[in-house]
Design an enzyme around this catalytic site. Sequence first.
Site, PDB file in Angstrom:
ATOM      1  N   ASP A 129     -36.080 -27.864 -29.122  1.00 14.14           N
ATOM      2  CA  ASP A 129     -36.204 -26.482 -29.589  1.00 14.14           C
ATOM      3  C   ASP A 129     -34.875 -26.064 -30.212  1.00 14.14           C
ATOM      4  O   ASP A 129     -33.905 -26.817 -30.205  1.00 14.14           O
ATOM      5  CB  ASP A 129     -36.529 -25.559 -28.407  1.00 14.14           C
ATOM      6  CG  ASP A 129     -35.502 -25.714 -27.293  1.00 14.14           C
ATOM      7  OD1 ASP A 129     -34.433 -25.088 -27.396  1.00 14.14           O
ATOM      8  OD2 ASP A 129     -35.752 -26.485 -26.341  1.00 14.14           O
ATOM      9  N   ASP A 182     -33.126 -23.423 -29.069  1.00 13.56           N
ATOM     10  CA  ASP A 182     -32.591 -22.467 -28.108  1.00 13.56           C
ATOM     11  C   ASP A 182     -33.087 -21.072 -28.510  1.00 13.56           C
ATOM     12  O   ASP A 182     -34.285 -20.875 -28.637  1.00 13.56           O
ATOM     13  CB  ASP A 182     -31.066 -22.566 -28.031  1.00 13.56           C
ATOM     14  CG  ASP A 182     -30.505 -21.978 -26.743  1.00 13.56           C
ATOM     15  OD1 ASP A 182     -31.134 -22.177 -25.691  1.00 13.56           O
ATOM     16  OD2 ASP A 182     -29.451 -21.336 -26.785  1.00 13.56           O
TER      17      ASP A 182
END
Length: 283
Positions: free
Chosen positions: A220, A222
Amino acid sequence: MASGTTTTAVKIGIIGGTGLDDPEILEGRTEKYVDTPFGKPSDALILGKIKNVDCVLLARHGRQHTIMPSKVNYQANIWALKEEGCTHVIVTTACGSLREEIQPGDIVIIDQFIDRTTMRPQSFYDGSHSCARGVCHIPMAEPFCPKTREVLIETAKKLGLRCHSKGTMVTIEGPRFSSRAESFMFRTWGADVINMTTVPEVVLAKEAGICYASIAMATDYDCWKEHEEAVSVDRVLKTLKENANKAKSLLLTTIPQIGSTEWSETLHNLKNMAQFSVLLPRH
C-alpha cells in the site's frame, strides 16, 4: 558471485511475516518446539530443505497470526535460529510504500532502517542472562548483509520481478498504522518504506553474527498519497494474497544460490564483529 563447492556449511533461517510464512516451501518438513534463555519463540521451528539446502522456518507472528508486532519475542526467535545452527536469516515483511515509484506488489531489498519503536528489548546483553554477559555496542552502519542482499537482487532480476535494490525502512511500534502527519514526516526523513518488525530483529541478528537480509513486499501507500485509499488490514491482506508468490519464488531461487556460495570470510567477519562489540565486566 562466487559459486562452486562450499567449504562452509550454511543453514538458512526463514522468518515469515504476515501472509508470507507458508511451510509448504520446505521439503521433508519436521517440527521442533524449543525454549531459549529469553523464553519461547513465536512458534515451532519447521525444519526442512530447499533444493538440498538446510532451512529452518519460523512464523514471526505465530502460524495463526496471534502475536502483535510489539509482543513478538524477537530475542527468542533469533536465539533459537542461532542455536539451530543458522548462518543466515532471510525474512519477509509486508510494508507500506512512502515513495511513488515503489508500487504495491513491488519488492524492496532494504539496506537501512530508522527505528521508531519504543517498547522492545534490542539486545541479548541486557544484564539479566548469564548466556550473554557484558554490554554489547554492535555497529549498525551496515545493518543488512551486503552479500546476501546482492544474491537476492541478482535473483530478483533474473526472475523478472519488480525489485528495488535498496531502501530505508522505518519501523514503527504499532499495532496502529501511522497518522498522515507521521507519514509525511517519515518521507521528509528519507524513509522509503514502513513496517512494524524490522527493528529489533535486524539488530539482534547482527549481535548473533548472522547474515541477515529482508525481502520487503510493498502492499500500500501508507496514508501520505493524495487520491489513494489509506492503508487498512483488508488492503494489506489483499495485496499479499495477490503477490505472495513473488516472495516465494525469490526465496526458492535464492536459497540454492546461497548454498553454492562461499561464506567463510563473511561469517568470520560477522562473528568477530559480534565478539569484539561486547564489553565484559572487569574482575
